[in-house]
Design a protein around this motif. Structure first.
Motif, PDB file in Angstrom:
ATOM      1  N   ALA A   6       0.816  -1.218   0.000  1.00 31.26           N
ATOM      2  CA  ALA A   6       0.000   0.000   0.000  1.00 31.26           C
ATOM      3  C   ALA A   6       0.850   1.267   0.000  1.00 31.26           C
ATOM      4  CB  ALA A   6      -0.931  -0.003   1.215  1.00 31.26           C
ATOM      5  N   LEU A   7       2.155   1.132   0.259  1.00 25.64           N
ATOM      6  CA  LEU A   7       3.041   2.294   0.299  1.00 25.64           C
ATOM      7  C   LEU A   7       3.551   2.629  -1.099  1.00 25.64           C
ATOM      8  CD1 LEU A   7       5.213   1.378   3.434  1.00 25.64           C
ATOM      9  CD2 LEU A   7       3.185   2.843   3.361  1.00 25.64           C
ATOM     10  N   ALA A   8       4.114   3.822  -1.226  1.00 27.69           N
ATOM     11  CA  ALA A   8       4.749   4.209  -2.482  1.00 27.69           C
ATOM     12  C   ALA A   8       5.931   3.280  -2.754  1.00 27.69           C
ATOM     13  CB  ALA A   8       5.223   5.656  -2.396  1.00 27.69           C
ATOM     14  N   PRO A   9       6.252   3.024  -4.032  1.00 29.21           N
ATOM     15  CA  PRO A   9       7.339   2.083  -4.354  1.00 29.21           C
ATOM     16  C   PRO A   9       8.664   2.405  -3.673  1.00 29.21           C
ATOM     17  CG  PRO A   9       6.076   2.575  -6.320  1.00 29.21           C
ATOM     18  CD  PRO A   9       5.550   3.488  -5.242  1.00 29.21           C
ATOM     19  N   ASP A  10       9.001   3.691  -3.496  1.00 26.12           N
ATOM     20  CA  ASP A  10      10.288   4.018  -2.882  1.00 26.12           C
ATOM     21  C   ASP A  10      10.295   3.806  -1.373  1.00 26.12           C
ATOM     22  OD1 ASP A  10       8.536   6.104  -2.430  1.00 26.12           O
ATOM     23  OD2 ASP A  10      10.071   7.659  -2.557  1.00 26.12           O
ATOM     24  N   GLU A  11       9.118   3.546  -0.777  1.00 29.53           N
ATOM     25  CA  GLU A  11       9.034   3.243   0.650  1.00 29.53           C
ATOM     26  C   GLU A  11       8.852   1.751   0.900  1.00 29.53           C
ATOM     27  OE1 GLU A  11       5.686   5.695   1.783  1.00 29.53           O
ATOM     28  OE2 GLU A  11       7.038   7.205   2.619  1.00 29.53           O
ATOM     29  N   ARG A  12       8.785   0.976  -0.157  1.00 28.12           N
ATOM     30  CA  ARG A  12       8.497  -0.453  -0.061  1.00 28.12           C
ATOM     31  C   ARG A  12       9.819  -1.207   0.019  1.00 28.12           C
ATOM     32  NH1 ARG A  12       5.632  -1.728  -5.004  1.00 28.12           N
ATOM     33  NH2 ARG A  12       4.032  -0.344  -4.182  1.00 28.12           N
ATOM     34  N   MET A  13      10.150  -1.696   1.210  1.00 26.79           N
ATOM     35  CA  MET A  13      11.440  -2.349   1.427  1.00 26.79           C
ATOM     36  C   MET A  13      11.362  -3.858   1.222  1.00 26.79           C
ATOM     37  SD  MET A  13      13.590   0.062   2.175  1.00 26.79           S
ATOM     38  CE  MET A  13      12.744   0.984   0.912  1.00 26.79           C
ATOM     39  N   CYS A  14      10.450  -4.298   0.340  1.00 26.73           N
ATOM     40  CA  CYS A  14      10.252  -5.726   0.128  1.00 26.73           C
ATOM     41  C   CYS A  14       9.626  -5.920  -1.250  1.00 26.73           C
ATOM     42  CB  CYS A  14       9.329  -6.301   1.206  1.00 26.73           C
ATOM     43  SG  CYS A  14       7.653  -5.623   1.163  1.00 26.73           S
ATOM     44  N   PRO A  15       9.488  -7.156  -1.724  1.00 21.51           N
ATOM     45  CA  PRO A  15       8.803  -7.397  -2.993  1.00 21.51           C
ATOM     46  C   PRO A  15       7.339  -6.954  -2.918  1.00 21.51           C
ATOM     47  CG  PRO A  15      10.014  -9.348  -2.287  1.00 21.51           C
ATOM     48  CD  PRO A  15      10.017  -8.403  -1.138  1.00 21.51           C
ATOM     49  N   GLU A  16       6.772  -6.649  -4.071  1.00 23.94           N
ATOM     50  CA  GLU A  16       5.361  -6.271  -4.129  1.00 23.94           C
ATOM     51  C   GLU A  16       4.473  -7.509  -4.045  1.00 23.94           C
ATOM     52  OE1 GLU A  16       2.199  -3.965  -7.125  1.00 23.94           O
ATOM     53  OE2 GLU A  16       4.299  -4.284  -7.715  1.00 23.94           O
ATOM     54  N   LEU A  17       3.383  -7.392  -3.304  1.00 25.93           N
ATOM     55  CA  LEU A  17       2.387  -8.460  -3.236  1.00 25.93           C
ATOM     56  C   LEU A  17       1.483  -8.357  -4.458  1.00 25.93           C
ATOM     57  CD1 LEU A  17       0.966 -10.744  -1.591  1.00 25.93           C
ATOM     58  CD2 LEU A  17      -0.444  -8.939  -0.569  1.00 25.93           C
ATOM     59  N   GLY A  48      20.121  -3.691  -6.650  1.00 26.92           N
ATOM     60  CA  GLY A  48      20.629  -2.403  -7.109  1.00 26.92           C
ATOM     61  C   GLY A  48      19.915  -1.230  -6.472  1.00 26.92           C
ATOM     62  N   SER A  49      18.735  -1.456  -5.910  1.00 18.33           N
ATOM     63  CA  SER A  49      17.970  -0.400  -5.251  1.00 18.33           C
ATOM     64  C   SER A  49      18.125  -0.439  -3.738  1.00 18.33           C
ATOM     65  CB  SER A  49      16.486  -0.536  -5.616  1.00 18.33           C
ATOM     66  OG  SER A  49      16.301  -0.480  -7.014  1.00 18.33           O
ATOM     67  N   GLY A  50      19.068  -1.210  -3.261  1.00 19.42           N
ATOM     68  CA  GLY A  50      19.263  -1.332  -1.823  1.00 19.42           C
ATOM     69  C   GLY A  50      18.834  -2.699  -1.329  1.00 19.42           C
ATOM     70  N   VAL A  51      18.995  -2.929  -0.044  1.00 16.42           N
ATOM     71  CA  VAL A  51      18.618  -4.209   0.547  1.00 16.42           C
ATOM     72  C   VAL A  51      17.097  -4.305   0.646  1.00 16.42           C
ATOM     73  CG1 VAL A  51      18.660  -5.551   2.688  1.00 16.42           C
ATOM     74  CG2 VAL A  51      20.766  -4.564   1.813  1.00 16.42           C
ATOM     75  N   ARG A  52      16.572  -5.473   0.305  1.00 13.28           N
ATOM     76  CA  ARG A  52      15.134  -5.727   0.385  1.00 13.28           C
ATOM     77  C   ARG A  52      14.894  -6.906   1.322  1.00 13.28           C
ATOM     78  NH1 ARG A  52      15.266  -1.423  -0.962  1.00 13.28           N
ATOM     79  NH2 ARG A  52      14.417  -0.381  -2.811  1.00 13.28           N
ATOM     80  N   PHE A  53      13.875  -6.768   2.162  1.00 11.38           N
ATOM     81  CA  PHE A  53      13.567  -7.772   3.186  1.00 11.38           C
ATOM     82  C   PHE A  53      12.633  -8.840   2.626  1.00 11.38           C
ATOM     83  CE2 PHE A  53      14.733  -3.931   5.361  1.00 11.38           C
ATOM     84  CZ  PHE A  53      15.543  -4.362   6.391  1.00 11.38           C
ATOM     85  N   LEU A  54      12.882 -10.069   3.035  1.00  9.35           N
ATOM     86  CA  LEU A  54      12.040 -11.206   2.680  1.00  9.35           C
ATOM     87  C   LEU A  54      11.567 -11.891   3.951  1.00  9.35           C
ATOM     88  CD1 LEU A  54      14.374 -12.817  -0.031  1.00  9.35           C
ATOM     89  CD2 LEU A  54      12.492 -11.220  -0.452  1.00  9.35           C
ATOM     90  N   ASP A  55      10.585 -12.744   3.816  1.00  8.89           N
ATOM     91  CA  ASP A  55      10.143 -13.631   4.898  1.00  8.89           C
ATOM     92  C   ASP A  55       9.624 -12.858   6.116  1.00  8.89           C
ATOM     93  OD1 ASP A  55      10.796 -15.758   3.333  1.00  8.89           O
ATOM     94  OD2 ASP A  55      12.752 -16.084   4.240  1.00  8.89           O
ATOM     95  N   PHE A  56       8.339 -12.584   6.086  1.00 13.40           N
ATOM     96  CA  PHE A  56       7.684 -11.878   7.176  1.00 13.40           C
ATOM     97  C   PHE A  56       6.780 -12.815   7.982  1.00 13.40           C
ATOM     98  CE2 PHE A  56       7.961  -8.104   4.110  1.00 13.40           C
ATOM     99  CZ  PHE A  56       9.154  -7.660   4.662  1.00 13.40           C
ATOM    100  N   GLU A  57       7.179 -14.060   8.122  1.00 11.00           N
ATOM    101  CA  GLU A  57       6.331 -15.032   8.814  1.00 11.00           C
ATOM    102  C   GLU A  57       6.135 -14.697  10.288  1.00 11.00           C
ATOM    103  OE1 GLU A  57       8.553 -18.479   7.921  1.00 11.00           O
ATOM    104  OE2 GLU A  57       7.883 -18.578   5.830  1.00 11.00           O
TER     105      GLU A  57
END
Length: 395
Positions: A102-113, A245-254
């Motif tokens: 729901a956030l803007a793409p530049d605020e999204r620190m993870c893959p898009e759902l 290339g856009s920075g570190v992205r977080f995975l796995d929010f279990e």
């Protein structure tokens, strides 16, 4: 009659079970995508991405369609219902991804759902490709690349906190909509920390002064306060972070939840302490990571611009973190033999020494003295090599 199976037979059974799990994940992914876009969507060439969590994770290619879907995507399928009285990793992950999408793409620190379904317990998310993980960077021999990745991780963590600092109500509303609880209950920290003094007395012969008990009570209260609350992935493992290339992205929010961000910030002082293979970082690295994190969050929490205030808050949170880690680790350690530099025994000694150092900087003399005694008692039993080794990138 007892039937013996060969190891190759066992491997075949496991492979067959894996193939069935992948097929089920692909089928669930196709179903939710078809419902989401109103037309049949086919996934082919599935690749099983083996992980340690309860989900079956599959990368698959999308057969050409009229929709603007990426060429490949990732399906996470949770076939099993959660145990009664336990959190639901599917619900926590789905709500976490919803919050960020729901956030803007530049605020999204993870893959898009891209799609999800509570009935089929499936998520379809953006595929970030075969980017290296933070763990990959730490285990190569390139110290500069590892340093850049760690600073990027700290900045991304700060951005994640800053962008979700006022979103707890949204997170809880999404959780309820998916059939989850009104909010995720935190563990009873007071009860957990109360288990540590008897362990220290019995196993190490170290008593806990009243002043340190008071500091612990303040740390528990800090963890429960409404201040500095933001979304946390909870599992801050280097395996769960992609260096893109856009920075570190977080995975796995279990285990994703909203809690005080200071818990995560304390992990910048004791990086990846909850991981079974955590190693050490060179002098100054943690301080640089905290500076990178602070630069992202100071706009929402201006008090952190004050060095003394930040050091105070971080030390209190670090104290709680070390006690909780000790509660988990100390009864399982072998205190009868010398520790190796890559052992959990060496890790615990190092983290108590770090706490003593940081408490001294923050003028928490009582905590510094107690932590020094605990570290010395551990070191006396574990031998002269109970110093945690650096990650390979910094050796």
């Amino acid at each position: 009659m007892t039937v013996e199976t060969s190891s190759s037979g066992d491997a075949g059974v496991r492979a067959g079970a894996g193939e069935l799990a992948v097929a089920a994940a692909v089928g669930a992914g196709e179903a939710v995508l078809s419902r989401r876009f109103g037309s049949a969507i086919t996934l082919v060439s599935p690749e099983h991405l083996v992980g340690s969590g309860p989900a079956t994770v599959v990368r698959a290619r999308v057969v050409s369609s009229s929709f603007a879907l990426p060429r490949t995507l990732v399906v996470k399928h949770y076939p099993d219902q959660p145990e009664p009285g336990h959190g639901d990793p599917f619900a926590q992950e789905a709500v976490s991804y919803q919050l960020f999408t729901a956030l803007a793409p530049d605020e999204r620190m993870c893959p898009e759902l891209l799609a999800h379904d509570g009935k089929d317990r499936v998520l379809v998310i953006e595929d970030l490709g075969r980017a290296p993980t933070l763990q990959d960077k730490l285990t190569t021999r390139d110290s500069r690349a590892a340093e850049r990745a760690l600073l990027s991780w700290a900045r991304s963590l700060g951005r994640l906190h800053a962008s979700t600092a006022s979103r707890e109500a949204d997170f809880n509303a999404l959780l309820r909509r998916l059939g989850g609880p009104a909010r995720i209950e935190e563990p009873d920290l007071a009860a957990r920390t109360a288990e540590v003094p008897p362990m220290l007395a019995e196993l190490l012969g170290v008593t806990v002064p009243d002043a340190v008990h008071e500091r612990l009570a303040a740390a528990v209260a800090q963890a429960k306060t409404a201040a500095f609350r933001a979304f946390s992935p909870a599992e801050l493992s280097p395996d769960n972070n992609l260096v893109t290339g856009s920075g570190v992205r977080f995975l796995d929010f279990e285990r994703g939840r909203v809690r005080t961000a200071l818990v995560d910030a304390a992990c910048l002082r004791l990086p990846f302490a909850s991981c079974p293979d955590a190693l050490a970082l060179p002098a100054g690295m943690s301080e640089a990571m905290i500076a990178a994190w602070r630069a992202e969050v100071v706009s929402v929490w201006p008090s952190f611009a004050d060095d003394t205030e930040l050091a105070e808050q971080l030390t209190v949170s670090e104290l709680l973190l070390v006690w909780l880690i000790t509660r988990e680790m100390l009864p399982r350690l072998d205190l009868t033999r010398h520790a190796t530099p890559v052992s959990r025994e060496a890790a615990l000694v190092t983290w108590w020494r770090e706490l003593a150092k940081h408490a001294g900087y923050a003028r928490h003399t009582d905590v510094a003295e107690h932590a020094t005694r605990v570290a010395a008692a551990l070191g006396a039993r574990l031998g002269p090599h109970a110093d945690l080794a650096f990650y390979p990138a910094f050796r």
